[in-house]
Write a protein that holds these residues in place. Structure first.
Motif, short mmCIF file in Angstrom:
data_model
loop_
_atom_site.label_atom_id
_atom_site.label_comp_id
_atom_site.label_asym_id
_atom_site.label_seq_id
_atom_site.Cartn_x
_atom_site.Cartn_y
_atom_site.Cartn_z
N VAL A 224 -4.05 -2.67 -10.07
CA VAL A 224 -3.87 -1.42 -10.81
C VAL A 224 -5.14 -0.62 -10.65
CG1 VAL A 224 -3.47 -0.37 -13.07
CG2 VAL A 224 -2.38 -2.56 -12.50
N GLY A 225 -5.04 0.59 -10.08
CA GLY A 225 -6.23 1.42 -9.90
C GLY A 225 -5.90 2.78 -9.33
N TYR A 226 -6.91 3.62 -9.28
CA TYR A 226 -6.74 4.93 -8.65
C TYR A 226 -6.35 4.71 -7.20
CZ TYR A 226 -7.59 9.83 -7.58
OH TYR A 226 -7.42 11.14 -7.21
N TYR A 227 -7.13 3.84 -6.52
CA TYR A 227 -6.76 3.32 -5.20
C TYR A 227 -6.42 1.86 -5.42
CZ TYR A 227 -8.72 7.45 -2.91
OH TYR A 227 -8.98 8.73 -2.50
N ALA A 228 -5.20 1.46 -5.11
CA ALA A 228 -4.78 0.09 -5.34
C ALA A 228 -4.08 -0.47 -4.11
CB ALA A 228 -3.84 0.02 -6.54
N MET A 229 -4.44 -1.72 -3.80
CA MET A 229 -3.81 -2.38 -2.67
C MET A 229 -3.48 -3.82 -3.07
SD MET A 229 -4.98 -2.80 1.32
CE MET A 229 -6.53 -3.58 0.99
N GLY A 230 -2.23 -4.21 -2.87
CA GLY A 230 -1.85 -5.58 -3.20
C GLY A 230 -0.37 -5.79 -3.01
N SER B 156 1.21 -1.28 -0.98
CA SER B 156 1.84 -2.46 -1.56
C SER B 156 2.87 -3.02 -0.60
CB SER B 156 2.50 -2.11 -2.90
OG SER B 156 3.69 -1.37 -2.68
N SER B 157 3.59 -4.01 -1.05
CA SER B 157 4.62 -4.61 -0.20
C SER B 157 5.80 -3.67 0.00
CB SER B 157 5.09 -5.93 -0.80
OG SER B 157 5.60 -5.73 -2.10
#
Length: 143
Positions: free
Chosen positions: A106-112, A122-123
């Motif tokens: 969870v973030g301004y820029y988020a990767m996961g 994301s996926s």
């Protein structure tokens, strides 16, 4: 058999605190040791560099870590790395931060795998702004 605790510290001081301090285990009615020093190692550790079950310092490493740079099971810091990471830049199983990378981020820029934020990778979704941002830090990404 009772386990004996350890309390040791250097005579040399830095900024009014022992250069190093170790406080592990129970002694004289204390349940756990609290080390306070420039370099602190203990059940609870407070110092510039702190290592312990609960660690607080500029660099903190522990089960629960709070610091400028925090590494731990639960980490809170400007740079946080841990199972649960919360900070400016957070990297962890669950990461919450301005920049967050993790299984769930969870973030301004988020990767996961699961990502929530303004710009995400994301996926299920890959925003070009997020890819460009993360590519600056990891040029080999997204090939």
């Amino acid at each position: 058999m009772n386990a004996a605790g350890v309390r040791k510290q250097s005579q040399f001081e830095v900024l009014g605190m022992p250069f190093w301090a170790v406080a592990v285990g129970p002694i004289e009615g204390e349940i756990r040791g609290h080390a306070r020093g420039f370099i602190a190692v203990g059940d609870i550790a407070t110092g510039v560099i702190a290592v312990g079950g609960v660690a607080r310092g500029i660099v903190a490493v522990g089960g629960a870590a709070l610091g400028f740079i925090a590494l731990g099971g639960a980490a809170l810091g400007l740079l946080a790395l841990g199972g649960l990471a919360i900070g400016g830049f957070a990297l962890g199983g669950m990461a919450v931060g301005v920049v967050a990378v993790g299984g769930f981020a969870v973030g301004y820029y988020a990767m996961g795998g699961g990502a929530v934020g303004k710009y995400i990778v994301s996926s299920t979704e890959r925003m070009p702004e997020a890819e460009a941002f993360f590519r600056r830090w990891y040029p080999g990404a997204f090939r």
